[in-house]
Write a protein that holds these residues in place. Sequence first.
Motif, short mmCIF file in Angstrom:
data_model
loop_
_atom_site.label_atom_id
_atom_site.label_comp_id
_atom_site.label_asym_id
_atom_site.label_seq_id
_atom_site.Cartn_x
_atom_site.Cartn_y
_atom_site.Cartn_z
N VAL A 170 0.85 -1.19 0.00
CA VAL A 170 0.00 0.00 0.00
C VAL A 170 0.89 1.24 0.00
O VAL A 170 1.54 1.54 1.01
N THR A 224 -8.41 8.49 0.92
CA THR A 224 -8.29 7.42 1.91
C THR A 224 -8.37 6.06 1.24
O THR A 224 -9.22 5.84 0.37
N GLN A 225 -7.47 5.16 1.64
CA GLN A 225 -7.51 3.80 1.15
C GLN A 225 -8.11 2.90 2.23
O GLN A 225 -7.87 3.10 3.42
N LEU A 260 -8.33 -4.13 -1.46
CA LEU A 260 -7.92 -2.73 -1.31
C LEU A 260 -8.69 -1.85 -2.29
O LEU A 260 -8.75 -2.14 -3.48
N GLU A 261 -9.30 -0.78 -1.76
CA GLU A 261 -9.99 0.20 -2.60
C GLU A 261 -9.72 1.60 -2.08
O GLU A 261 -9.36 1.78 -0.91
N ARG A 262 -9.91 2.56 -2.95
CA ARG A 262 -9.65 3.96 -2.59
C ARG A 262 -10.97 4.73 -2.51
O ARG A 262 -11.84 4.58 -3.37
N TYR A 263 -11.09 5.55 -1.47
CA TYR A 263 -12.22 6.45 -1.30
C TYR A 263 -11.66 7.85 -1.11
O TYR A 263 -11.21 8.20 -0.02
N TYR A 314 -8.53 -1.19 3.28
CA TYR A 314 -8.23 -2.60 3.04
C TYR A 314 -9.11 -3.45 3.95
O TYR A 314 -9.17 -3.22 5.16
N LEU A 367 -5.17 5.39 5.64
CA LEU A 367 -5.43 3.97 5.40
C LEU A 367 -6.28 3.42 6.53
O LEU A 367 -5.93 3.57 7.71
#
Length: 412
Positions: free
Chosen positions: A181, A379-380, A373-376, A382, A345
Amino acid sequence: MVIVFAVLVLAVLVTGNWYVWRRLFRDTTAGPGWVRRAGAALVAGGWLMAFGALVAERTGAPFWLQRTLAWPGFLWLALSMYLLLALLVGEAVRPLLRRWLERRRPAEVAVRQASPVQVGAAGTSEPEPEAAAPEPAAPAPSRRLFVSRVVGGAAAAAAVATVGVGTYGVLNGPSVKRVTVPLAKLPRRAHGYRIAVVSDIHLGPVLGRGFAQKVVDTVNSTQPDLVAIVGDLVDGSVKDLGPAAAPLTGLNAPAYFVTGNHEYFSGAEQWVEEVRRLGLLPLENARVELPWFDLAGVNDLAGEDEGQGPDFAKALGDRDPARTCVLLAHQPVQIHDAVEHGVDLQLSGHTHGGQLWPGNLVASAANPTLAGLERYGDTQLYVTRGAGAWGPPTRVGAPSDITVIELASRQA
């Protein structure tokens, strides 16, 4: 509305179990007898054990009773679901098998009706003096019985194999998953920092001390810099499960803990003190400043009923926004608050990846991220599938894991 919903659920359960009994036991027997009665006892008894296991766990029944009911009861939950699915698939196979039998039967009858040739004493060929009487085709009920036995047997074998493999996968222990990450604010010196993310161990009447030791051994084998246990450690009281959790003292790296929803079913305050005694540091809406980043933790949403819900302002309100922040939060839905508070994170669990296919469809609808894992925004998030299992000690299509997150500095 609650009563209507309960009636609908009961109707679905009764109908589904009647269908399973009919296809496996009534349709595969020629008439009433002990097989049908045994099948009815198996289906009804399995569900009585399952409901008994759930009630015993929730009411804090004697632990020996919980263990007695848990194995057969919870395994029946998984087995009955896959029996139902396999039998439904079998409905598409039934007409195909019947047509194949209908085409095959006339050909067999035609061969039997052909006049055979006899060889006489002088070696000459002569017809049989009397032709054999035509053999009547098998009656339709016999064909239906054969088809029912083939489809029912195949469905039972598929369901048992699916549950068997899925249970072996859980009891064998979680695998290790490695994810890198990148974090924009992480200093160069922290490049390669490893966090072992462990969630949803669910120690209880099925998974006990031996399973906890497997989890600890697996975590230690990865040689992490930090261990993050992000909720749902237990399903039961400290009195019953304290010895099962004891192997956690063997973790070789600093370990931090946040509550999950199941801790609030099991006495969260007692478990917070117990994990502290075992050498873990609980983060109850709190934050610690590590050398290269902030590590924060918030309580689970289930704590709101006890006045102990998540408090992001308390955990994150006065931190230095120039420092990287890693947040431990059991449920992925807490990501929206994490975004508002500038978290870099978030590490979560809770979903089990769906645990039992097609449960992933339901879990996906209820959570912003099912696994991975995704991104918003900035902010990531997991989400680990978790190390253990709740209810049936079985996973299908969602293998258990312990994830090693390797932080990467973009300055490296």
